[in-house]
Write an enzyme that holds these catalytic residues in place. Structure first.
Site, PDB file in Angstrom:
ATOM      1  N   SER A 183       0.828   5.872   7.252  1.00 26.88           N
ATOM      2  CA  SER A 183       2.067   5.198   6.876  1.00 26.88           C
ATOM      3  C   SER A 183       2.944   6.192   6.132  1.00 26.88           C
ATOM      4  O   SER A 183       2.419   7.093   5.454  1.00 26.88           O
ATOM      5  CB  SER A 183       1.768   4.019   5.941  1.00 26.88           C
ATOM      6  OG  SER A 183       2.961   3.529   5.362  1.00 26.88           O
ATOM      7  N   TYR A 197      -2.553   1.030  -1.446  1.00 31.46           N
ATOM      8  CA  TYR A 197      -2.350   1.151   0.007  1.00 31.46           C
ATOM      9  C   TYR A 197      -1.872   2.565   0.359  1.00 31.46           C
ATOM     10  O   TYR A 197      -2.394   3.204   1.280  1.00 31.46           O
ATOM     11  CB  TYR A 197      -1.325   0.114   0.463  1.00 31.46           C
ATOM     12  CG  TYR A 197      -0.859   0.257   1.897  1.00 31.46           C
ATOM     13  CD1 TYR A 197      -1.662  -0.166   2.954  1.00 31.46           C
ATOM     14  CD2 TYR A 197       0.397   0.800   2.189  1.00 31.46           C
ATOM     15  CE1 TYR A 197      -1.229  -0.037   4.267  1.00 31.46           C
ATOM     16  CE2 TYR A 197       0.835   0.926   3.496  1.00 31.46           C
ATOM     17  CZ  TYR A 197       0.023   0.507   4.535  1.00 31.46           C
ATOM     18  OH  TYR A 197       0.464   0.642   5.834  1.00 31.46           O
TER      19      TYR A 197
END
Ligand code: NAP
Length: 249
Positions: free
Chosen positions: A144, A158
């Site tokens: 990401s 995350y």
């Protein structure tokens, strides 16, 4: 390559689902992994079969090693493994600072996003590496842009899990580069999927779209197309590399 099996973790929804449909259209045999949403996984299989493609759905929570072993056993019965897409991933509740995070949240994050991806890659390497008698293959890891931005005040855990995925992509790629296996990563930006609702902010991608240089969110298909290119022989000299697919973010 295109008659080979592609295992996609989290293939039932979002980016995984889109990847399953694009790859099946190219002729790959698809193993659709899913955590709990059997209906969504069956719908992906039905959509592939409706276009004369081949697919099976297999329940696999990548937080469970036993589930991962069962996933690859099912894939073995479906054909020769050609690629793994390490797509399954979770976010925790958005807007939680590190000084408010529980140990359980952080452990779950790492178990699914990091350990799960590494264990799936282990099983794929055992099957695809020429060192183990395999014929080679490709591993694509979903990272990401959060790995670069850090996601402060949003979900640093995350972001850190995706930073680990970036290191893993580079290191594993070097480790198996001479064994017929390419390893690549994709860093999506803000993509319109259910994951934002899972973090408690269904409109997150659209709300932040103005911060993207291209001024729009991305679609699951735009990520899927990049993944399927990386799997293909068109990307035959690409390994230990990470591609941003993020509208410039
Ligand atoms: P999504 O729409 O929330 O879909 C998640 C998929 O993963 C579903 O198929 C779900 O299965 C599966 N899944 C969830 N937990 C799992 C577990 N423990 N074990 C196995 N499968 C599990 O997510 P997405 O947006 O498509 O994201 C896919 C990947 O792209 C993730 O790694 C994510 O971090 C990354 N990514 C997404 C974005 C974005 O903006 N969407 C941006 C950057 C990176 P069920 O259907 O059974 O629940």
């Amino acid at each position: 390559m295109t008659d080979k099996v592609v295992v996609i973790t989290g293939g039932s929804r979002g980016i995984g689902r889109a990847t399953a449909l694009v790859a099946a259209a190219r002729g790959y045999r698809i193993v659709v992994g899913y955590a709990s949403n059997q209906g969504a996984a069956n719908e992906v299989v039905a959509a592939i079969e409706a276009k004369n493609g081949k697919a099976i759905a297999v329940k696999c929570d990548v937080g469970s090693e036993a589930d991962i072993l069962a996933l690859f056993k099912a894939a073995d019965g479906f054909g020769t493994l050609g690629a793994l897409v390490n797509n399954a991933g979770i976010v925790g509740k958005s807007g939680v600072r590190v000084d408010e995070m529980s140990a359980e949240r952080i452990q779950q994050m790492m178990a699914v996003n990091v350990t799960g991806s590494i264990l799936c890659a282990r099983e794929a390497v055992k099957r695809m590496s020429t060192k183990h008698g395999g014929v080679g293959g490709v591993i694509v890891n979903l990272s990401s842009v959060a790995a670069k931005l850090g996601a402060p005040n949003t979900y640093v855990d995350y972001a850190a899990s995706k930073g680990a995925i970036d290191s893993f992509t580079v290191g594993l790629g070097y480790e198996v580069a001479n064994e017929g296996i390419r390893v690549a990563g994709i860093r999506p930006g803000l993509i319109d999927t259910d994951i934002h609702a899972a973090g408690g902010e269904p409109d997150r991608a659209h709300r932040l779209a103005h911060m993207v240089p291209m001024k729009r969110v991305g679609t699951a298909d735009e990520i899927a197309n990049a993944i399927v290119w990386l799997i293909s022989d068109e990307a035959s000299y690409v390994t230990s590399a990470i591609l941003d697919v993020s509208g410039g973010r």
